[in-house]
Design an enzyme around this catalytic site. Structure first.
Site, PDB file in Angstrom:
ATOM      1  CB  CYS A  91      48.353 115.300  52.468  1.00 55.72           C
ATOM      2  SG  CYS A  91      48.329 115.482  54.202  1.00 55.72           S
ATOM      3  CG  HIS A 133      42.353 116.596  56.562  1.00 60.65           C
ATOM      4  ND1 HIS A 133      43.193 117.205  55.657  1.00 60.65           N
ATOM      5  CD2 HIS A 133      41.085 116.832  56.114  1.00 60.65           C
ATOM      6  CE1 HIS A 133      42.464 117.804  54.710  1.00 60.65           C
ATOM      7  NE2 HIS A 133      41.189 117.597  54.970  1.00 60.65           N
TER       8      HIS A 133
HETATM    9  N1  ARG Z   1      46.897 123.295  52.748  1.00 64.16           N
HETATM   10  C1  ARG Z   1      46.068 122.126  52.629  1.00 64.16           C
HETATM   11  C2  ARG Z   1      44.740 122.376  53.313  1.00 64.16           C
HETATM   12  O1  ARG Z   1      44.717 122.961  54.350  1.00 64.16           O
HETATM   13  C3  ARG Z   1      46.748 120.931  53.200  1.00 64.16           C
HETATM   14  C4  ARG Z   1      45.984 119.663  53.020  1.00 64.16           C
HETATM   15  C5  ARG Z   1      46.655 118.498  53.649  1.00 64.16           C
HETATM   16  N2  ARG Z   1      45.969 117.310  53.356  1.00 64.16           N
HETATM   17  C6  ARG Z   1      45.694 116.298  54.191  1.00 64.16           C
HETATM   18  N3  ARG Z   1      45.140 115.245  53.709  1.00 64.16           N
HETATM   19  N4  ARG Z   1      45.877 116.391  55.492  1.00 64.16           N
HETATM   20  O2  ARG Z   1      43.684 122.000  52.847  1.00 64.16           O
END
Ligand code: ARG
Length: 296
Positions: free
Chosen positions: A290, A194
């Protein structure tokens, strides 16, 4: 307008309209947070490994950090069977229109396991009379909200990550409907899946980044628009999610505990470092940024 390289850019930051920074914090309770599947490299080997009691304490510590900085925190309740719902930056992209109307773009989650999360945030925003943009949610092209789409602080300008969780094609619609240019950055390393794992916009002039997560064109855009760029070292970016920090007010940076080099660089620029523990959430590939959503 979706721009992917510096030669496409035909405006300066000062020409873009001011956009009030979002000052309201939304968090999702951790009641049902666990690791039951693997959808990013950080989760591998961690199934069943979350200590729920510690996770609750860490979540509360983050919540209280926002409160002690003077922010209101709304809580959306986590749902059974939605173990990643606590990462509430991903299900929507909140926006403020030029006429002051507030709205949210609903995400189309990359992993089917997370698809059901979005409806809970749709309800949350609908209840408050926000505009809902659901074209992407109803289509089949992925977009993960503020995991990948980050507002430039104080400007009608969106930074849009793509490559792992978001498809670049969604940014055409977002640019049109939100009346904003989008600077699209391709992500190059699955550990930084991300944009919020490798770019932290601290204020309108300053960014904290992990440079190796980007390609040359992306780095050029970042350096063009931010006069001050600081770089987190590999171990802090990868293991401690240093770039998943969050600066809600241009002064205080909330960050996972132990990012010593990054913290030194932040202090050199006169930011105040607020350390919190998010280790239970790091096991799932997420940290401070997040675990909250900023709204107006
Ligand atoms: N386990 C989640 C996923 O892989 C973690 C999300 C983390 N969020 C972020 N905005 N980086 O989707």
């Amino acid at each position: 307008m979706v721009l992917t390289q510096l030669s496409d850019v035909d405006f300066t930051l000062s020409e873009l309209p001011f956009m009030e920074p979002a000052r309201n914090v939304v968090m999702t309770s951790t009641d049902h947070f666990e690791i039951t599947y693997v959808i990013n490299p950080h989760m591998a080997g961690n199934i069943g490994d979350v200590n729920t009691q510690i996770a609750k304490k860490q979540w509360q510590e983050l919540h209280d950090a926002f409160v002690s900085l003077g922010f209101n925190v709304d809580v959306v309740y986590g749902m059974p069977g939605q173990p990643d719902m606590v990462f509430c930056a991903n299900q929507t992209l909140p926006f403020l229109q030029k006429n002051g109307q507030r709205g949210a773009v609903l995400s189309k989650m990359y992993a089917p396991q997370r698809a059901g999360e979005v409806l809970h945030y749709e309800r949350y925003f609908e209840e408050q009379g926000w505009d809902i943009i659901d074209d992407i949610f109803k289509g089949d092209i992925e977009f993960e909200g503020m995991g990948d789409a980050l507002w430039h602080v104080g400007k009608r300008l969106l930074w849009g990550g793509h490559g792992f969780r978001t498809d670049i094609s969604v940014y055409d619609l977002i640019s049109r409907r939100l009346e904003t240019p989008v600077l699209a950055l391709v992500l190059d390393d699955p550990e930084f899946y991300h944009l919020d794992t490798c770019l932290c916009i601290l204020d309108s002039e300053t960014a904290l980044i992990y440079p190796d997560a980007f390609k040359k064109e992306g780095l050029e855009l970042i350096h063009h628009f931010f006069p001050r760029v600081i770089e987190a070292p590999k171990n802090e970016a990868r293991e401690l999610f240093a770039c998943n920090a969050h600066c809600p007010d241009g002064k205080n940076v909330i960050i996972q505990r132990g990012c010593e080099v990054t913290n030194g660089l932040l202090r050199d620029l006169e930011f105040n470092v607020v350390e919190v523990d998010t280790d239970e959430f790091l096991k799932s590939g997420g940290s401070v940024f997040c675990m909250k959503l900023m709204t107006w």
